[in-house]
Scaffold this active site. Structure first.
Site, mmCIF file in Angstrom:
data_model
loop_
_atom_site.group_PDB
_atom_site.id
_atom_site.type_symbol
_atom_site.label_atom_id
_atom_site.label_comp_id
_atom_site.label_asym_id
_atom_site.label_seq_id
_atom_site.Cartn_x
_atom_site.Cartn_y
_atom_site.Cartn_z
ATOM 1 N N HIS A 96 0.847 -1.195 0.000
ATOM 2 C CA HIS A 96 0.000 0.000 0.000
ATOM 3 C C HIS A 96 0.881 1.243 0.000
ATOM 4 O O HIS A 96 1.957 1.264 0.583
ATOM 5 C CB HIS A 96 -0.921 -0.007 1.225
ATOM 6 C CG HIS A 96 -2.028 0.988 1.135
ATOM 7 N ND1 HIS A 96 -1.829 2.327 1.413
ATOM 8 C CD2 HIS A 96 -3.330 0.865 0.784
ATOM 9 C CE1 HIS A 96 -2.976 2.973 1.245
ATOM 10 N NE2 HIS A 96 -3.904 2.109 0.859
ATOM 11 N N GLU A 168 -4.237 1.672 -7.042
ATOM 12 C CA GLU A 168 -4.702 2.826 -6.277
ATOM 13 C C GLU A 168 -3.856 4.046 -6.626
ATOM 14 O O GLU A 168 -2.723 4.169 -6.148
ATOM 15 C CB GLU A 168 -4.588 2.557 -4.777
ATOM 16 C CG GLU A 168 -5.543 1.519 -4.245
ATOM 17 C CD GLU A 168 -5.697 1.620 -2.731
ATOM 18 O OE1 GLU A 168 -6.821 1.747 -2.262
ATOM 19 O OE2 GLU A 168 -4.672 1.594 -2.034
#
Length: 252
Positions: A96, A168
């Site tokens: 992430h 993302e």
């Protein structure tokens, strides 16, 4: 090839144990069939064991938000893939942008984690994404392809077929900004093309690719209609039971 959608919440460092337990109680009997979609919550490691106990008999799957790439040793404060799997957790989120930025994780670290997670018996959700500067410079495809190539290095075709990749864009995480459905689909297509280049068409058609970045109940349906988007990795909209269930409404 038909790919089963996967909608995964990522709570990040939010909630108390009592709040996490209340969430599971609120959603566990109201989820769509796992024949139609995988419903996943990524929660802080402290909550995973009690959440796993409470979700028994339901369609809810769980994800750890991170793990280390060793299964034992002098790594104070870390959690091993083997220990996470022993709790019955199905997924582990790695790579992430917040881990990359705040904890200085490299592509090499993330690749080691992917291998360790597969070896332990869980499935990685491998995140990739570009900064606003990279996006505005027109270098998104180059950047994301590089992250994917590095993250998948040394994985087998079978492993990659079972992997989940989450695109993302960093500039759309928690900012209220979101990539258009077309931009999201185009970049998820870049991810799929990169997998095809590395592993062939059969693997690229099997791998599931999520979009993440300010996904909300009112925007998810348009995203999920796109060819290369197989799910969503959702932050803020996954924190409340009602909004998480609303994300899944189309699959009931």
């Amino acid at each position: 090839m038909s790919r089963k959608p996967i909608i995964a919440g990522n709570w990040k460092m939010n909630k108390t144990l009592s709040e996490a337990q209340a969430f599971v109680e609120a959603v566990k009997n109201n989820l769509p069939s796992s024949d139609n979609v995988e419903s996943v919550i990524g929660a802080p490691a402290l909550f995973l064991a009690p959440m796993a106990y409470l979700r028994q008999g339901s369609e809810l799957k769980l994800a750890a938000e991170n793990s280390y790439f060793e299964n034992a040793g002098a790594f104070t404060g870390e959690n091993s893939p083997a220990a996470i799997v022993d709790l019955g957790i199905e997924y582990i989120i790695i790579g992430h942008s917040e881990r990359r930025e705040y904890f200085h994780e490299t592509d090499e670290d993330i690749n080691k984690k992917a291998k360790a997670i597969f070896a332990a018996g869980a499935t990685p959700i491998l995140c990739c994404g570009e900064t606003l500067e990279t996006f505005e410079a027109g270098k998104t495809a180059e950047w994301v392809s590089g992250q994917i190539e590095a993250g998948l290095a040394g994985l087998t075709a079978e492993q990659v077929s079972n992997l989940v990749i989450a695109y993302e864009p960093i500039w759309a995480i928690g900012t209220g900004k979101t990539a258009t459905n077309e931009i999201a689909d185009e970049t998820c297509g870049v991810v799929r093309s990169t997998v095809e280049k590395l592993y062939g068409k059969e693997v690229s058609e099997a791998v599931r690719i999520q979009y993440g970045g300010s996904v909300k109940p009112e925007t998810i349906e348009g995203l999920m209609a796109k060819e290369n988007i197989d799910g969503a990795l959702v932050g803020g909209a996954s924190l409340e039971a009602d909004s998480f269930l609303a994300l899944l409404e189309m699959y009931k």
